[in-house]
Design an enzyme around this catalytic site. Structure first.
Site, PDB file in Angstrom:
ATOM      1  N   GLU A 186      36.326 143.835  36.045  1.00 27.54           N
ATOM      2  CA  GLU A 186      37.299 142.782  35.727  1.00 27.54           C
ATOM      3  C   GLU A 186      38.679 143.407  35.576  1.00 27.54           C
ATOM      4  OE1 GLU A 186      35.249 139.113  33.931  1.00 27.54           O
ATOM      5  OE2 GLU A 186      35.714 140.472  32.304  1.00 27.54           O
ATOM      6  N   GLY A 231      42.368 135.438  33.343  1.00 30.32           N
ATOM      7  CA  GLY A 231      43.066 134.311  32.735  1.00 30.32           C
ATOM      8  C   GLY A 231      44.488 134.136  33.235  1.00 30.32           C
ATOM      9  N   GLY A 279      35.348 133.155  33.508  1.00 28.34           N
ATOM     10  CA  GLY A 279      35.838 132.736  32.201  1.00 28.34           C
ATOM     11  C   GLY A 279      36.190 131.263  32.216  1.00 28.34           C
ATOM     12  N   GLY A 280      37.485 130.961  32.362  1.00 24.02           N
ATOM     13  CA  GLY A 280      37.988 129.584  32.270  1.00 24.02           C
ATOM     14  C   GLY A 280      37.195 128.565  33.066  1.00 24.02           C
ATOM     15  N   ASN A 282      31.454 133.364  30.865  1.00 17.90           N
ATOM     16  CA  ASN A 282      31.893 133.875  29.566  1.00 17.90           C
ATOM     17  C   ASN A 282      32.774 132.805  28.934  1.00 17.90           C
ATOM     18  OD1 ASN A 282      33.027 135.209  27.416  1.00 17.90           O
ATOM     19  ND2 ASN A 282      34.285 136.592  28.665  1.00 17.90           N
ATOM     20  N   TRP A 283      32.224 132.142  27.922  1.00 17.31           N
ATOM     21  CA  TRP A 283      32.961 131.023  27.322  1.00 17.31           C
ATOM     22  C   TRP A 283      34.013 131.473  26.325  1.00 17.31           C
ATOM     23  CZ3 TRP A 283      28.381 127.068  26.268  1.00 17.31           C
ATOM     24  CH2 TRP A 283      27.920 126.599  27.517  1.00 17.31           C
ATOM     25  N   LYS A 284      34.022 132.744  26.001  1.00 15.26           N
ATOM     26  CA  LYS A 284      35.000 133.285  25.043  1.00 15.26           C
ATOM     27  C   LYS A 284      34.981 132.463  23.743  1.00 15.26           C
ATOM     28  CE  LYS A 284      37.523 134.987  28.978  1.00 15.26           C
ATOM     29  NZ  LYS A 284      38.769 135.523  29.512  1.00 15.26           N
ATOM     30  N   SER A 339      39.801 135.259  37.100  1.00 12.38           N
ATOM     31  CA  SER A 339      40.285 134.041  37.769  1.00 12.38           C
ATOM     32  C   SER A 339      39.387 133.577  38.924  1.00 12.38           C
ATOM     33  CB  SER A 339      41.737 134.214  38.230  1.00 12.38           C
ATOM     34  OG  SER A 339      42.579 134.450  37.115  1.00 12.38           O
ATOM     35  N   GLU A 386      39.070 141.871  26.603  1.00 13.30           N
ATOM     36  CA  GLU A 386      39.663 141.352  25.360  1.00 13.30           C
ATOM     37  C   GLU A 386      39.162 142.149  24.150  1.00 13.30           C
ATOM     38  OE1 GLU A 386      38.628 137.302  26.225  1.00 13.30           O
ATOM     39  OE2 GLU A 386      40.018 137.433  27.913  1.00 13.30           O
ATOM     40  N   HIS A 431      34.195 143.936  27.102  1.00 11.34           N
ATOM     41  CA  HIS A 431      35.093 142.986  27.775  1.00 11.34           C
ATOM     42  C   HIS A 431      36.540 143.410  27.504  1.00 11.34           C
ATOM     43  CE1 HIS A 431      37.369 139.344  28.588  1.00 11.34           C
ATOM     44  NE2 HIS A 431      36.414 139.079  29.462  1.00 11.34           N
TER      45      HIS A 431
HETATM   46  P1  PGA Z   1      38.881 134.190  33.733  1.00  6.40           P
HETATM   47  O1  PGA Z   1      38.115 135.212  32.724  1.00  6.40           O
HETATM   48  O2  PGA Z   1      37.851 133.744  34.751  1.00  6.40           O
HETATM   49  O3  PGA Z   1      39.349 133.060  32.860  1.00  6.40           O
HETATM   50  O4  PGA Z   1      39.975 134.954  34.367  1.00  6.40           O
HETATM   51  C1  PGA Z   1      37.161 136.129  33.192  1.00  6.40           C
HETATM   52  C2  PGA Z   1      36.630 136.924  32.035  1.00  6.40           C
HETATM   53  O5  PGA Z   1      37.409 137.267  31.128  1.00  6.40           O
HETATM   54  O6  PGA Z   1      35.432 137.261  31.971  1.00  6.40           O
END
Ligand code: PGA
Length: 252
Positions: A169, A175, A236-237, A10-12, A215, A99, A97
């Site tokens: 999640e 994050g 994500g990251g 997930n590149w956000k 993470s 967010e 998600h």
């Molecule tokens: P993260 O994000 O790996 O940066 O914690 C995961 C996500 O939000 O899907």
């Protein structure tokens, strides 16, 4: 365990079209291909075309959209519908998600509508659920994640053939560098699987992969993927760097 392992990125709100092309150029040579997980990346919607252009060299990678709106078309400025995303080449969509839920106020009811819209358009939804730190501290893990799951389970009952993925999640692990332990992940996945088994039956519930997200990094992916009931990871990251995403894909 579901029969397949899924590694999703997930590149956000990161990665221009140019950076997307560069990512794939870096990823192809870094990935040994010794494992063959199902790979899905979710770029920002304006970089979808760049990801799809890179894909013929590596058809194993599927490309999804990070969010959809539940109406098919109309006066909804700024939104992207499931049929438009599908026509643009997306095969999957993230839904719910954390967010979207916590920054943009998306509700369980809206998640249900979006799952319905995705399936109607032929997109495979990857629906995210997860508790906040306070909810976990208050002993409400089961209540919160089951409420989130039960909001879209009726849509799956009405669509017996539909493909879907679920991502657990925990909000406190996204994050933050805080990762759930493999035991935490297994426990939550077991709760979700048990509920799906009751609603959808053993066979169908087994066919729905449950991914862990929060993470995930090259250093912890293998132990998370080895945990009971963990069928994949949503990253994500660490999915923004082709080398680290390749290491995680190799752990699958
Ligand atoms: P993260 O994000 O790996 O940066 O914690 C995961 C996500 O939000 O899907």
């Amino acid at each position: 365990m579901s029969p397949r392992t899924v590694i999703a990125g997930n590149w956000k709100m990161n990665m221009t079209p140019k950076e997307t092309a560069a990512f794939f150029q870096g990823f192809f040579p870094s990935f040994s291909g010794l494992t063959s997980p199902e790979l899905i990346v979710f770029p920002p919607s304006v970089s979808l075309a760049a990801a799809l252009r890179a894909r013929p060299e590596f058809p194993q990678v599927q490309v999804g959209i990070q969010n959809i709106y539940w109406e098919a078309s109309g006066a909804f400025t700024g939104e992207i519908s499931a049929p438009i995303a599908r026509a643009a080449g997306a095969t999957h969509t993230l839904i719910g998600h954390s967010e979207r839920r916590h920054v943009f106020g998306e509700t369980n009811e809206e998640v249900g509508w979006k799952v319905q819209a995705a399936l109607a358009a032929g997109l495979v939804p990857m629906v995210c659920v997860g508790e906040t730190l306070q909810e976990r501290k208050d002993g409400r893990l089961t209540e919160v994640i089951l409420e989130q799951l039960e909001a879209f389970l009726p849509v799956l009952t009405e669509n017996p053939e539909a493909s879907v993925l679920v991502a657990y999640e925990p909000v406190w692990a996204i994050g933050t560098g805080e990762t759930a332990t493999p035991q935490d992940a297994s426990e939550a996945h077991g709760i979700l699987r048990g509920c799906m088994r009751e609603a959808l039956g053993e066979e169908r519930s087994r066919a729905i992969p449950i991914l862990y997200g929060g993470s995930v990094k090259p250093g912890n992916a293998a132990e998370l993927l080895a945990a009971p009931e963990v069928d994949g990871v949503l990253v994500g990251g660490a999915s923004l760097d082709p080398g680290s995403f390749a290491r995680i894909a190799e752990a699958g």
